[in-house]
Design a protein around this motif. Structure first.
Motif, PDB file in Angstrom:
ATOM      1  N   ALA A  78       0.998  -0.744  -0.377  1.00  0.00           N
ATOM      2  CA  ALA A  78      -0.374   0.127   0.650  1.00  0.00           C
ATOM      3  C   ALA A  78       1.419   1.228  -0.458  1.00  0.00           C
ATOM      4  CB  ALA A  78      -1.271  -0.341   1.144  1.00  0.00           C
ATOM      5  N   TYR A  79       2.114   1.035   0.854  1.00  0.00           N
ATOM      6  CA  TYR A  79       2.766   2.566   0.739  1.00  0.00           C
ATOM      7  C   TYR A  79       3.885   2.551   1.105  1.00  0.00           C
ATOM      8  CZ  TYR A  79      -1.191   2.947   3.860  1.00  0.00           C
ATOM      9  OH  TYR A  79      -3.064   2.510   4.429  1.00  0.00           O
ATOM     10  N   ARG A  87       3.810   8.362   6.576  1.00  0.00           N
ATOM     11  CA  ARG A  87       4.848   9.247   5.975  1.00  0.00           C
ATOM     12  C   ARG A  87       3.879   9.981   4.933  1.00  0.00           C
ATOM     13  NH1 ARG A  87      10.930   8.026   6.904  1.00  0.00           N
ATOM     14  NH2 ARG A  87      11.507   8.863   8.598  1.00  0.00           N
ATOM     15  N   CYS A  88       3.553   8.255   3.610  1.00  0.00           N
ATOM     16  CA  CYS A  88       3.275   8.393   2.773  1.00  0.00           C
ATOM     17  C   CYS A  88       1.987  10.020   2.476  1.00  0.00           C
ATOM     18  CB  CYS A  88       2.710   7.020   2.242  1.00  0.00           C
ATOM     19  SG  CYS A  88       1.890   7.209   1.168  1.00  0.00           S
ATOM     20  N   ASP A  89       2.203  10.041   1.365  1.00  0.00           N
ATOM     21  CA  ASP A  89       1.546  11.808   0.943  1.00  0.00           C
ATOM     22  C   ASP A  89       0.678  11.381  -0.579  1.00  0.00           C
ATOM     23  OD1 ASP A  89       2.136  12.790   3.138  1.00  0.00           O
ATOM     24  OD2 ASP A  89       3.630  13.727   1.700  1.00  0.00           O
ATOM     25  N   ASP A  90       0.972   9.928  -0.855  1.00  0.00           N
ATOM     26  CA  ASP A  90      -0.100   9.512  -1.914  1.00  0.00           C
ATOM     27  C   ASP A  90      -1.243   9.557  -2.032  1.00  0.00           C
ATOM     28  OD1 ASP A  90       2.863   8.785  -3.335  1.00  0.00           O
ATOM     29  OD2 ASP A  90       2.093   6.667  -2.806  1.00  0.00           O
ATOM     30  N   THR A  91      -1.891   9.677  -3.048  1.00  0.00           N
ATOM     31  CA  THR A  91      -3.724   9.583  -3.137  1.00  0.00           C
ATOM     32  C   THR A  91      -4.207   8.695  -2.196  1.00  0.00           C
ATOM     33  OG1 THR A  91      -4.264   9.413  -5.220  1.00  0.00           O
ATOM     34  CG2 THR A  91      -3.937  11.739  -4.132  1.00  0.00           C
ATOM     35  N   LYS A  92      -5.704   8.387  -1.982  1.00  0.00           N
ATOM     36  CA  LYS A  92      -6.300   6.735  -1.819  1.00  0.00           C
ATOM     37  C   LYS A  92      -6.448   6.557  -2.982  1.00  0.00           C
ATOM     38  CE  LYS A  92     -10.404   5.664   0.433  1.00  0.00           C
ATOM     39  NZ  LYS A  92     -11.695   5.367   0.316  1.00  0.00           N
ATOM     40  N   ILE A  95      -3.201   4.275  -3.705  1.00  0.00           N
ATOM     41  CA  ILE A  95      -2.603   2.805  -2.682  1.00  0.00           C
ATOM     42  C   ILE A  95      -3.841   2.680  -3.543  1.00  0.00           C
ATOM     43  CG2 ILE A  95      -2.872   2.587  -0.769  1.00  0.00           C
ATOM     44  CD1 ILE A  95      -2.192   6.163   0.366  1.00  0.00           C
ATOM     45  N   LEU A  96      -5.090   2.759  -3.480  1.00  0.00           N
ATOM     46  CA  LEU A  96      -5.880   1.302  -3.705  1.00  0.00           C
ATOM     47  C   LEU A  96      -6.036   0.835  -5.656  1.00  0.00           C
ATOM     48  CD1 LEU A  96      -9.109   3.394  -2.621  1.00  0.00           C
ATOM     49  CD2 LEU A  96      -8.210   1.818  -1.816  1.00  0.00           C
ATOM     50  N   ALA A  97      -4.905   0.936  -5.680  1.00  0.00           N
ATOM     51  CA  ALA A  97      -4.612   1.366  -7.318  1.00  0.00           C
ATOM     52  C   ALA A  97      -3.766  -0.271  -7.702  1.00  0.00           C
ATOM     53  CB  ALA A  97      -4.383   2.159  -8.507  1.00  0.00           C
ATOM     54  N   ARG A  98      -2.917   0.063  -6.101  1.00  0.00           N
ATOM     55  CA  ARG A  98      -1.441  -0.531  -6.153  1.00  0.00           C
ATOM     56  C   ARG A  98      -2.160  -2.126  -5.235  1.00  0.00           C
ATOM     57  NH1 ARG A  98       1.538   3.641  -2.499  1.00  0.00           N
ATOM     58  NH2 ARG A  98       2.719   4.821  -4.481  1.00  0.00           N
TER      59      ARG A  98
END
Length: 491
Positions: A78-79, A87-92, A95-98
């Protein structure tokens, strides 16, 4: 059973306790193969995992290895790892795509899937080494805000505490508190989704780990909400929450081995002190006895009703009243000779295989007990597992996993004694020689992770241990894997 059991493992990061420890635990059994990604793909202290690379590796490994089990640190997918999850600033959506790609891969694998994830911790310090940058200024305040916020929502705060909550919130810049709460909320939504995955059968067994816990906090509040969702979905047998994180990968490896060999080991806990079972260890929120029960559940072992009915004994070198901590400079740690003698005598006289969890102190094993174990002839041969590192849960889970794996390997005539000896060497060298002894001496000389100093302080102490276990001392290598003195890598 002659078929090799293939376990694909995606660790939480590149530390030895995440990456190599589960391999040693699994491969004590010559019919178990633990397959991990190249270590260069995994995350570390200050960089994230190569998530695309790990997913590509997983796809190829599923095709080539035909795994029986897949064990995954979901934070890695996920992160980018345990530290990155904070720390992860990726969008939800990113993360969901991974996670969706991971989900589709494991659904096609035909393997049992064990997942584990962390409930984002809240450390009570101003150290940003494992947190976002602003933790060095606002960490203690955010911890206090979290504690008082939950206590207030639970309607257990005093008037003074409610006032303190308002004062604390006013001291944290609004944009920093907003960022922190948004990060938590994003992680919490992802964590809730994993329960749905379990209901769908994507994950056969799921663990939420919580570390650095207290009686109140947003992390405790999230754990309570997750537990409510688990019970509402009637998934208590498949989804569990436990204290601890770094040991979960090893516990799930032991669970896979028990399932693969159709075994369920009965284990009876014995405490070296009268009230040891009721002690709440440092950094945890439940008594040792409850932690033991949950760890047994995680690895699918059974709590025996008595020593007589048990297959093995879990011997806990427990505190009299409370744990002390080797991590602090010049720790004032009173000796517990009576407890150490109890453990040695018990191991000598027990008619059962013994697993030893040294939980007397946090962040290092008891030097008195370790030296007694190493000085007496033949006593190491009676130990099926040993640990004494970091938190009580880390220790219990590691020792249990090692002991269960060895027991099953012996019962199925596929025990690799050389792997077991290496595992025992690493645990004594790390938990006793380094954590409770050499680390403090190194820190008294320098705050830096000086590997030359590491060799000069640690190697003379562990060479006799290596010889005792028939390990070639010329092949021993030492390093600081995260360029800090908190943890060490011993090979």
């Amino acid at each position: 059973m002659t078929k090799t059991v293939n376990i694909l493992l995606i660790p939480a990061d590149n530390r030895p306790v995440s990456y190599s420890l589960p391999i040693f635990i699994g491969e004590q059994n010559r019919n178990v193969k633990v397959i991990v990604p190249p270590v260069k793909l995994l995350g570390g202290l200050d960089f994230s995992a190569d998530i695309s690379g790990i997913l590509s590796w997983l796809e190829e490994a599923i095709s080539q290895e035909r795994p029986d089990f897949i064990i995954c640190a979901l934070d890695t997918v996920a992160y980018g790892g345990l530290i990155s999850s904070r720390r992860c600033d990726d969008t939800k959506n990113t993360i969901l795509a991974r996670l969706e790609q991971f989900k589709e891969l494991v659904k096609k694998a035909g393997a049992k899937v064990f997942g584990f994830t962390s409930i984002m911790r809240i450390s009570n310090n101003n150290v940003n080494e494992e947190e976002k940058e602003y933790w060095d200024k606002y960490g203690v305040l955010i911890f206090k805000y979290s504690f008082l916020s939950h206590k207030t929502k639970a309607d257990k705060a005093t008037d003074a505490e409610r006032h303190a909550l308002k004062e604390t919130e006013a001291q944290i810049p609004a944009h920093i508190l907003e960022d922190y709460l948004n990060t938590r909320q994003k992680n919490f939504r992802i964590n809730k989704m994993y329960i749905d995955w379990s209901k769908e059968g994507v994950i056969d067994f799921l663990i939420y780990g919580k570390d650095d816990t207290s009686t109140f906090g947003i992390n405790i509040q999230e754990a309570e909400q997750l537990q409510s969702l688990i019970e509402k979905a009637d998934m208590r047998n498949f989804v569990r929450i436990q204290t601890g994180s770094d040991e979960v990968c090893s516990l799930l490896t032991a669970r896979a081995i028990q399932e693969a060999f159709d075994k369920r080991i009965k284990i009876f806990p014995v405490y070296s002190t009268e009230h040891g079972c009721s002690v709440i260890p440092l950094y945890e929120d439940m008594p040792l006895s409850e932690s033991v029960k949950r760890q047994l559940n995680t690895c699918n072992a059974e709590l025996a009703a008595s020593e007589d009915t048990a297959d093995m004994v879990l011997l806990l070198h427990s505190p009299v009243e409370k744990q002390n901590d080797f991590i602090f400079p010049n720790p004032d740690i009173p000796p517990n000779l009576q407890g150490a003698n109890f453990c040695v005598d018990f191991i000598k006289n027990s008619g059962k295989p013994v697993i030893l969890a040294d939980v007397l102190n946090a962040n290092g094993s008891d030097p008195i007990l370790a030296e007694k174990l190493l000085s007496e002839s033949g006593i190491l041969d009676k130990l099926y597992g040993y640990a004494g590192w970091n938190t009580a849960s880390n220790t219990i889970g590691t020792a249990l996993s090692a002991g269960i794996s060895r027991y099953i390997a012996e019962k199925t005539s596929c025990f690799d004694v050389d792997v077991f000896k290496k595992l025992m060497f690493i645990r004594f060298a790390d938990d006793w020689a380094y954590q409770s002894t050499a680390r403090r001496r190194i820190r008294e000389i320098t705050p830096l992770a000086d590997e030359k100093l590491l060799y000069s302080e640690l190697l003379p102490v562990i060479e006799p241990l290596a010889k005792k276990l028939n390990i070639n001392t010329e092949e021993i290598t030492l390093k600081f894997p995260w360029n800090r003195t908190f943890e060490v890598e011993i090979r």
